[in-house]
Scaffold this active site. Structure first.
Site, PDB file in Angstrom:
ATOM      1  NE  ARG A  21      17.780  37.501 -11.988  1.00 54.55           N
ATOM      2  CZ  ARG A  21      16.822  38.348 -11.512  1.00 54.55           C
ATOM      3  NH1 ARG A  21      15.972  37.872 -10.207  1.00 54.55           N
ATOM      4  NH2 ARG A  21      16.363  39.952 -11.687  1.00 54.55           N
TER       5      ARG A  21
ATOM      6  CD  GLN B 139      25.709  46.428  -9.137  1.00 55.88           C
ATOM      7  OE1 GLN B 139      26.356  47.847  -8.613  1.00 55.88           O
ATOM      8  NE2 GLN B 139      24.710  47.016  -9.784  1.00 55.88           N
TER       9      GLN B 139
ATOM     10  NE  ARG C 183      44.213  61.636 -11.560  1.00 57.43           N
ATOM     11  CZ  ARG C 183      45.649  60.807 -10.370  1.00 57.43           C
ATOM     12  NH1 ARG C 183      46.080  60.664  -9.610  1.00 57.43           N
ATOM     13  NH2 ARG C 183      46.545  60.065 -11.608  1.00 57.43           N
TER      14      ARG C 183
ATOM     15  CG  LEU D 148      12.906  29.465   2.439  1.00 63.81           C
ATOM     16  CD1 LEU D 148      14.045  28.479   3.018  1.00 63.81           C
ATOM     17  CD2 LEU D 148      12.284  28.926   4.142  1.00 63.81           C
TER      18      LEU D 148
ATOM     19  CG  ASP E 241      19.960  39.992  -9.725  1.00 58.64           C
ATOM     20  OD1 ASP E 241      18.911  40.956  -9.561  1.00 58.64           O
ATOM     21  OD2 ASP E 241      20.021  39.462 -10.383  1.00 58.64           O
ATOM     22  CD  GLU E 242      22.569  39.703  -3.880  1.00 57.39           C
ATOM     23  OE1 GLU E 242      21.847  40.248  -4.171  1.00 57.39           O
ATOM     24  OE2 GLU E 242      23.539  38.880  -3.884  1.00 57.39           O
TER      25      GLU E 242
ATOM     26  CE  LYS F  20      20.987  43.705  -4.503  1.00 58.43           C
ATOM     27  NZ  LYS F  20      21.774  42.450  -5.222  1.00 58.43           N
TER      28      LYS F  20
ATOM     29  CB  THR G 269      15.036  44.028 -13.023  1.00 57.86           C
ATOM     30  OG1 THR G 269      14.946  42.687 -12.319  1.00 57.86           O
ATOM     31  CG2 THR G 269      13.977  44.872 -12.736  1.00 57.86           C
ATOM     32  CB  VAL G 270      18.700  45.762 -15.878  1.00 59.04           C
ATOM     33  CG1 VAL G 270      19.475  46.975 -17.158  1.00 59.04           C
ATOM     34  CG2 VAL G 270      18.617  46.308 -14.244  1.00 59.04           C
TER      35      VAL G 270
ATOM     36  CB  ALA H  53      21.128  48.340  -9.002  1.00 64.29           C
ATOM     37  N   GLY H  54      18.500  46.731 -10.924  1.00 63.65           N
ATOM     38  CA  GLY H  54      17.851  45.926 -11.486  1.00 63.65           C
ATOM     39  C   GLY H  54      17.044  45.479  -9.975  1.00 63.65           C
ATOM     40  CG  HIS H  55      17.498  47.147  -6.340  1.00 62.12           C
ATOM     41  ND1 HIS H  55      18.374  48.131  -5.426  1.00 62.12           N
ATOM     42  CD2 HIS H  55      18.250  46.531  -6.713  1.00 62.12           C
ATOM     43  CE1 HIS H  55      19.255  47.878  -5.355  1.00 62.12           C
ATOM     44  NE2 HIS H  55      19.675  46.955  -6.565  1.00 62.12           N
ATOM     45  CB  THR H  56      11.216  43.196  -9.156  1.00 62.35           C
ATOM     46  OG1 THR H  56      12.805  43.796 -10.395  1.00 62.35           O
ATOM     47  CG2 THR H  56       9.693  43.862  -8.937  1.00 62.35           C
TER      48      THR H  56
END
Ligand code: GDP
Ligand code: IMO
Ligand code: MG
Length: 431
Positions: A306, A225, A145, A333, A13-14, A16, A300-301, A39-42
């Site tokens: 957090r 992640q 396998r 920032l 959650d940086e 990305k 997000t997911v 993954a959860g990308h906004t």
């Protein structure tokens, strides 16, 4: 160098997704190489928010090729749902714009159930706090396998044998957990009902990427992640079940490591973590609440809150080494705007000794005490700044100090969720 690998340098959650979306303007191909729909990308583009879990963040730009590599665990039903959701927002996802590796392993409903059962049965201290998407159990079957893979969807005649092999493992496991056995027909139906939605996208991704590389196309790898969630290098066992470090971009896509190029570490200007596990700079107090509210730190997911804390330079310096990070994209920032003072972790004390790394042992991780440095905050706003010269002097000082402590330069700076509120210091594709 040509290509760029984006990785998270903390616990995920940086930002990305935002950075991959921004950089994808300069790329031809965007590739996911590990993880799945955990993954959860906004992304926020002109005020409209797009949420991506399984699909590469390049899909929102037309004219780019998106690729799901073999290192991803692929849930076909989650894919159909995500595609539908994005298409409702006007994002077109067709076999011309997305390819899926034939040798990626599938996530099935039995994986999700096993993930949930284990988490529900876990006692205090052993619960991981997973996203409940079946990620761990699906990777276990891959390594064991016995996984069913994307290519099997195109060969229905091969499915009964694959399913039998899988259930020979899962049914005894389910009996042990007091759950009903699953019959092969149920799994067969789960797969055949969705196969036609997947087969047009299936490709030999290693060859596709090799051809694109030879043609001089720019390839952008999108990590999911973060480094501290890596199965080997993270805060084990409180990690995800894949390698999240940059080295995995090669193995998880089939493009050789000599073609990976610039490694960009996405780094939040403070630290967050979702789920259980050690977090040395966590601020379970007013500061943590300030960061969480101002930074809108909700998953997000899963929608979970957090955990928040100060920037930890020891962890990020470790991530710089583990990934071979050439440059950082420093995000959020603006969330620090208005604080009187800002702290940074510069070392740890372990049993009375000062150390400059995160120990591998969980017992030691739990015993370390962070050593902080305090910097002056700033009252002016950085939110929405698009030029370096618009930043308050103390904010510049904070950024410069981070560069020194983690031993990597800031290449990009992000000052809001909006795509264009991004300052380019050095173009990673040009390096
Ligand atoms: P990812 O998983 O690394 O892609 O990150 P997430 O999308 O889960 O979480 C990052 C959140 O911060 C998202 O809601 C972004 O819209 C938002 N974000 C990204 N960059 C910035 C920034 O520079 N400032 C602020 N305030 N928010 C940002
Ligand atoms: P992005 O790509 C933050 C965490 C979970 C849990 C652990 C294992 O958005 O940065 P899993 O479901 O993977 O078996 O859960 O990993 N986790 C994440 N935390 N961001 C993510 O992805 C995450 N993906 C998994 O919360 O602690
Ligand atoms: Mg996320």
């Amino acid at each position: 160098m040509g290509n760029v690998v984006v990785v998270g340098s903390q616990w995920g959650d940086e930002g990305k997704g935002k950075i991959v979306d921004w950089l994808s303007e300069r790329a031809d191909v965007v590739v996911r190489f590990q993880g799945g729909h955990n993954a959860g990308h906004t992304l926020v583009i002109d005020g409209v928010s797009y949420k991506l879990s399984l699909l590469p963040s390049g899909v929102v730009r037309s004219g780019k090729l998106s690729v799901i590599g073999n290192g991803v665990v692929f849930d076909p039903h989650a894919f159909v749902a995500e595609r539908k959701r994005l298409e409702a927002q006007g994002v077109s996802i067709s076999p011309a714009s997305l390819r899926i590796a034939d040798n990626a392993s599938l996530i099935l409903s039995l994986h999700r159930e096993l993930d949930a059962t284990r988490e529900n049965n876990a006692g205090t201290g052993t619960k991981i706090g997973t996203t409940g998407r079946g990620i761990g159990p699906a990777y276990e079957d891959k390594v064991g396998r016995r996984a069913i893979r994307v290519m099997d969807l195109a060969h229905p005649e091969s499915l009964p044998e694959r399913i039998e092999r899988l259930l020979a493992h899962h049914n005894p496991l389910r009996r042990g957990l007091g759950q009903p056995e699953i019959d092969a027909a149920t799994i067969l139906e789960e797969l055949t009902s969705v196969a036609h939605e997947i087969t047009p996208f299936i490709d030999r991704v290693w060859r596709l990427l090799d051809q694109r590389r030879k043609a001089g196309d720019r390839i952008l790898f999108e990590g999911a992640q973060g480094t501290l969630l890596d199965i080997d290098h993270g805060t084990y066992p409180f990690v995800t079940s894949s390698n999240t470090v940059a080295g995995q971009a090669a193995a998880g896509s089939g493009l050789g490591p000599s073609s990976l190029g610039f490694v960009l570490g996405i780094t939040k200007a403070y630290t967050t973590r979702v789920g259980e596990g050690p977090f040395p700079s966590e601020q379970d107090n007013e500061v943590g609440r300030f960061l969480g509210e101002k930074g809108r730190e909700f998953g997000t997911v899963t929608g979970r809150k957090r955990r928040c804390g100060w920037f930890d330079a020891v962890l990020v310096r470790q991530a710089v080494a583990l990934n071979g990070i050439h440059g950082l994209a420093l995000t959020k920032l603006d969330v620090l705007d208005g604080l009187d003072e800002i702290k940074i972790v510069v070392g740890y004390r372990l049993d009375g000794t000062v150390i400059d790394y995160l120990p591998a042992s969980l017992a030691e991780q739990r015993r370390i005490e962070p050593i902080y440095e305090t910097l002056e905050g700033w009252k002016d706003t950085t939110a929405g700044a698009r030029r370096w010269n618009d930043l308050p002097a103390q904010a510049v000082k904070y950024v410069r100090h981070i560069e020194e402590l983690v031993e990597a330069p800031v290449t990009l700076l992000s000052t809001s969720p909006e795509r264009d509120d991004t300052i380019l210091v050095r173009d990673p594709f040009q390096d």
